[in-house]
Enzyme design. Structure first.
Site, PDB file in Angstrom:
ATOM      1  N   GLY A 118      37.425  26.281  36.350  1.00 52.30           N
ATOM      2  CA  GLY A 118      38.226  24.936  35.240  1.00 52.30           C
ATOM      3  C   GLY A 118      37.740  24.313  33.951  1.00 52.30           C
ATOM      4  N   ASP A 138      33.949  32.036  45.682  1.00 51.12           N
ATOM      5  CA  ASP A 138      32.879  30.806  46.456  1.00 51.12           C
ATOM      6  C   ASP A 138      33.578  30.266  47.183  1.00 51.12           C
ATOM      7  OD1 ASP A 138      34.843  30.127  44.579  1.00 51.12           O
ATOM      8  OD2 ASP A 138      34.321  28.613  43.071  1.00 51.12           O
ATOM      9  N   THR A 139      35.286  30.913  47.207  1.00 49.28           N
ATOM     10  CA  THR A 139      35.580  30.070  48.277  1.00 49.28           C
ATOM     11  C   THR A 139      35.489  31.455  49.714  1.00 49.28           C
ATOM     12  OG1 THR A 139      37.828  31.983  47.757  1.00 49.28           O
ATOM     13  CG2 THR A 139      37.484  29.323  47.117  1.00 49.28           C
ATOM     14  N   GLU A 168      42.359  36.615  43.559  1.00 52.32           N
ATOM     15  CA  GLU A 168      43.212  35.410  43.355  1.00 52.32           C
ATOM     16  C   GLU A 168      44.431  35.587  43.655  1.00 52.32           C
ATOM     17  OE1 GLU A 168      41.503  32.093  41.145  1.00 52.32           O
ATOM     18  OE2 GLU A 168      39.193  32.812  41.289  1.00 52.32           O
ATOM     19  N   ARG A 176      28.314  21.098  42.714  1.00 54.40           N
ATOM     20  CA  ARG A 176      28.174  21.105  43.911  1.00 54.40           C
ATOM     21  C   ARG A 176      26.750  21.766  44.778  1.00 54.40           C
ATOM     22  NH1 ARG A 176      32.697  26.346  44.388  1.00 54.40           N
ATOM     23  NH2 ARG A 176      30.298  27.247  43.733  1.00 54.40           N
ATOM     24  N   SER A 190      35.300  29.356  33.108  1.00 51.77           N
ATOM     25  CA  SER A 190      35.190  29.175  34.841  1.00 51.77           C
ATOM     26  C   SER A 190      35.682  27.963  35.331  1.00 51.77           C
ATOM     27  CB  SER A 190      34.098  31.362  35.129  1.00 51.77           C
ATOM     28  OG  SER A 190      32.761  29.782  35.024  1.00 51.77           O
ATOM     29  N   GLU A 214      43.929  35.748  39.153  1.00 55.08           N
ATOM     30  CA  GLU A 214      43.121  36.243  38.043  1.00 55.08           C
ATOM     31  C   GLU A 214      42.112  37.052  39.377  1.00 55.08           C
ATOM     32  OE1 GLU A 214      40.207  33.727  36.561  1.00 55.08           O
ATOM     33  OE2 GLU A 214      39.527  32.597  38.546  1.00 55.08           O
TER      34      GLU A 214
HETATM   35  N1  ATP Z   1      49.412  29.393  36.352  1.00 50.73           N
HETATM   36  C1  ATP Z   1      49.082  28.363  37.138  1.00 50.73           C
HETATM   37  N2  ATP Z   1      50.431  27.808  37.911  1.00 50.73           N
HETATM   38  C2  ATP Z   1      49.492  26.567  38.756  1.00 50.73           C
HETATM   39  N3  ATP Z   1      48.318  26.472  38.900  1.00 50.73           N
HETATM   40  C3  ATP Z   1      47.446  27.163  38.320  1.00 50.73           C
HETATM   41  C4  ATP Z   1      47.524  28.068  37.252  1.00 50.73           C
HETATM   42  N4  ATP Z   1      46.524  28.427  36.826  1.00 50.73           N
HETATM   43  C5  ATP Z   1      45.344  27.847  37.771  1.00 50.73           C
HETATM   44  N5  ATP Z   1      45.709  27.563  38.343  1.00 50.73           N
HETATM   45  C6  ATP Z   1      45.523  26.321  39.427  1.00 50.73           C
HETATM   46  O1  ATP Z   1      44.121  26.031  39.012  1.00 50.73           O
HETATM   47  C7  ATP Z   1      42.754  26.837  39.158  1.00 50.73           C
HETATM   48  C8  ATP Z   1      41.783  27.284  38.448  1.00 50.73           C
HETATM   49  O2  ATP Z   1      42.099  28.118  37.195  1.00 50.73           O
HETATM   50  P1  ATP Z   1      41.889  29.724  36.932  1.00 50.73           P
HETATM   51  O3  ATP Z   1      41.280  30.802  38.826  1.00 50.73           O
HETATM   52  O4  ATP Z   1      42.106  30.119  35.995  1.00 50.73           O
HETATM   53  O5  ATP Z   1      40.425  28.947  36.747  1.00 50.73           O
HETATM   54  P2  ATP Z   1      39.242  29.741  36.273  1.00 50.73           P
HETATM   55  O6  ATP Z   1      38.366  28.636  35.908  1.00 50.73           O
HETATM   56  O7  ATP Z   1      39.027  30.120  36.429  1.00 50.73           O
HETATM   57  O8  ATP Z   1      38.348  29.002  38.155  1.00 50.73           O
HETATM   58  P3  ATP Z   1      37.698  28.972  38.941  1.00 50.73           P
HETATM   59  O9  ATP Z   1      36.040  30.801  38.354  1.00 50.73           O
HETATM   60  O10 ATP Z   1      36.772  28.693  39.867  1.00 50.73           O
HETATM   61  O11 ATP Z   1      37.849  30.687  39.554  1.00 50.73           O
HETATM   62  C9  ATP Z   1      43.648  27.712  40.186  1.00 50.73           C
HETATM   63  O12 ATP Z   1      43.245  28.222  41.469  1.00 50.73           O
HETATM   64  C10 ATP Z   1      45.197  27.200  40.926  1.00 50.73           C
HETATM   65  O13 ATP Z   1      44.683  26.283  42.053  1.00 50.73           O
HETATM   66 MG    MG Z   2      39.907  31.262  39.699  1.00 56.28          MG
END
Ligand code: ATP
Ligand code: MG
Length: 388
Positions: free
Chosen positions: A152, A277-278, A258, A357, A150, A270
């Protein structure tokens, strides 16, 4: 109606949830892997355990016999939740939801294959040869993520062939699980992205908050605003998808769903089966109930007489630029506190690292105020605070 809540994860979102719970007279045991985590500071009791350790988790559940098990993070031995439900415990929103959402494969296949939601094209790979093939099929640019991660972590964008080996390396070393499978997603050139906070209720219908816009860096959110500008047909599409996936996952609570808004439509990305968080922007008083109060009402089965937009608002994160094993200090709070129609939260994390954060700045004004000017204002305040 006092319930004993076992909160699994005690970060800033958990802290606000506990505050909401305490305001309604609930009893909370806050759990995390380190002591004095933000939510522990406001809870009735605390437990410090490794939540990925099945025996430890079992021990804590048996010890406290909670009425409600409320996960705040993904990194928990969530398979155990199925057994807890069989034993008569209530898991929020449900064991199924927690298990599906902690693994990108489970949730993506459910969304795309079973429910037919529009998502980025995707493939999985578990060795480097399969990975190269998948990247070729999906095409460059594409996004690579570990199946379990998670914020990123382990995520990168392949922009040219030279990035392929590195992306594999990052995704297979920075993920959470103990296996190497990764997801490769087509890069969606979205015009904006939103979180649609969705509330599923025990007795009432599914409710939606006004959409929240946000901007991400390094896979972490930097600022969020509510309401986000969105066409009514996009909102309709997002609500329909949010309803489909939350009802398939089952249970009660708030969800952060999202979406990417692109020229060729709305893409499901997802979802979190908990406050997002947002959604901290709702702490700016943008709604009649903030997202933590909504989660609490939903998990307690209390009525929610509608969700109304009361203000326009923005949240901007306060990040640490330093690494420190001691509780950090904050410079600039007094000055920040002088700004009208603004507020802030300092999470009280007992140690920090670069880009962690540490707090959030909130600004607001009446509904209809230009969001861009509010965003600028929030950013100026957030940048004026230094963690040292
Ligand atoms: N297929 C995609 N195309 C373009 N941008 C993407 C894509 N997948 C993810 N992103 C960008 O990366 C961000 C994080 O991706 P994602 O929500 O899948 O990951 P995460 O690690 O679960 O993040 P979090 O847990 O913080 O929500 C997204 O909010 C978006 O800005
Ligand atoms: Mg996300």
């Amino acid at each position: 109606m006092t319930k004993k809540i076992l909160l699994l994860g005690s970060g800033e979102l958990g802290k606000e949830f506990v505050i909401a719970a305490k305001r309604l007279g609930q009893y909370v045991v806050a759990v995390d892997s380190y002591d004095n985590a933000p939510a522990m500071q406001v809870a009735d009791e605390r437990e410090v355990i490794d939540m990925l350790n099945r025996a430890e988790l079992d021990r804590i559940v048996a010890k406290h016999k909670p009425d409600l098990i409320v996960p705040e993070i993904e990194a928990i031995r969530t398979e155990r939740f199925y057994d807890y439900e069989k034993e008569g415990y209530t898991v929020i929103p449900s064991a199924r939801a927690a298990n599906f959402t902690m693994n990108r494969k489970a949730i993506r296949d459910l969304a795309s294959k079973e429910l037919g939601l529009k998502t980025a094209p995707y493939q999985y790979a578990s060795d480097i040869d399969g990975f190269k093939k998948a990247v070729e099929q999906i095409g460059i640019p594409c996004v690579v993520k570990p199946l379990m991660s998670s914020s990123g972590k382990g995520q990168s964008v392949i922009k040219s062939k030279e990035d392929i080996a590195k992306a594999w390396e990052i995704a297979t070393t920075k993920g959470r699980g103990d296996y190497n499978e990764v997801i490769i997603e087509g890069f969606i050139n979205f015009t904006s992205e939103i979180t649609l906070l969705t509330v599923t209720q025990r007795y009432g219908e599914t409710l939606f908050c006004a959409p929240i816009g946000h901007r991400q860096e390094r896979g972490d959110y930097m600022e969020s605003w509510q309401p986000a500008e969105i066409h009514f047909y996009e909102l309709e599409a997002a609500q329909k998808m949010a309803k489909a996936i939350t009802s398939s996952l089952t249970g009660f609570g708030i969800w952060g769903v999202e979406f990417f808004l692109a020229e060729d439509g709305v893409y499901f990305s997802e979802l979190s089966p908990r406050p997002h968080d947002t959604g901290m922007v709702t702490l700016a008083g943008t709604q009649n109930f903030n997202e933590f109060e909504l989660h609490l009402r939903a998990v307690l089965g209390l009525p929610i007489p509608g969700i109304t937009l009361e203000r326009s608002g923005v949240s901007a994160v306060i990040l640490s630029e330093i690494e420190s094993k001691e509780a950090p200090q904050y410079l600039g709070i007094e000055k920040a506190a002088c700004v009208p129609k603004s507020d802030l939260r300092i999470f009280g994390k007992p140690f920090t690292r670069v880009n962690r954060r540490m707090g959030v700045v909130l600004v607001y004004d009446k509904v209809g105020t230009d969001i861009n000017s509010l965003r600028k204002k929030a950013k100026v305040i957030a940048d004026s605070i230094t963690v040292y």
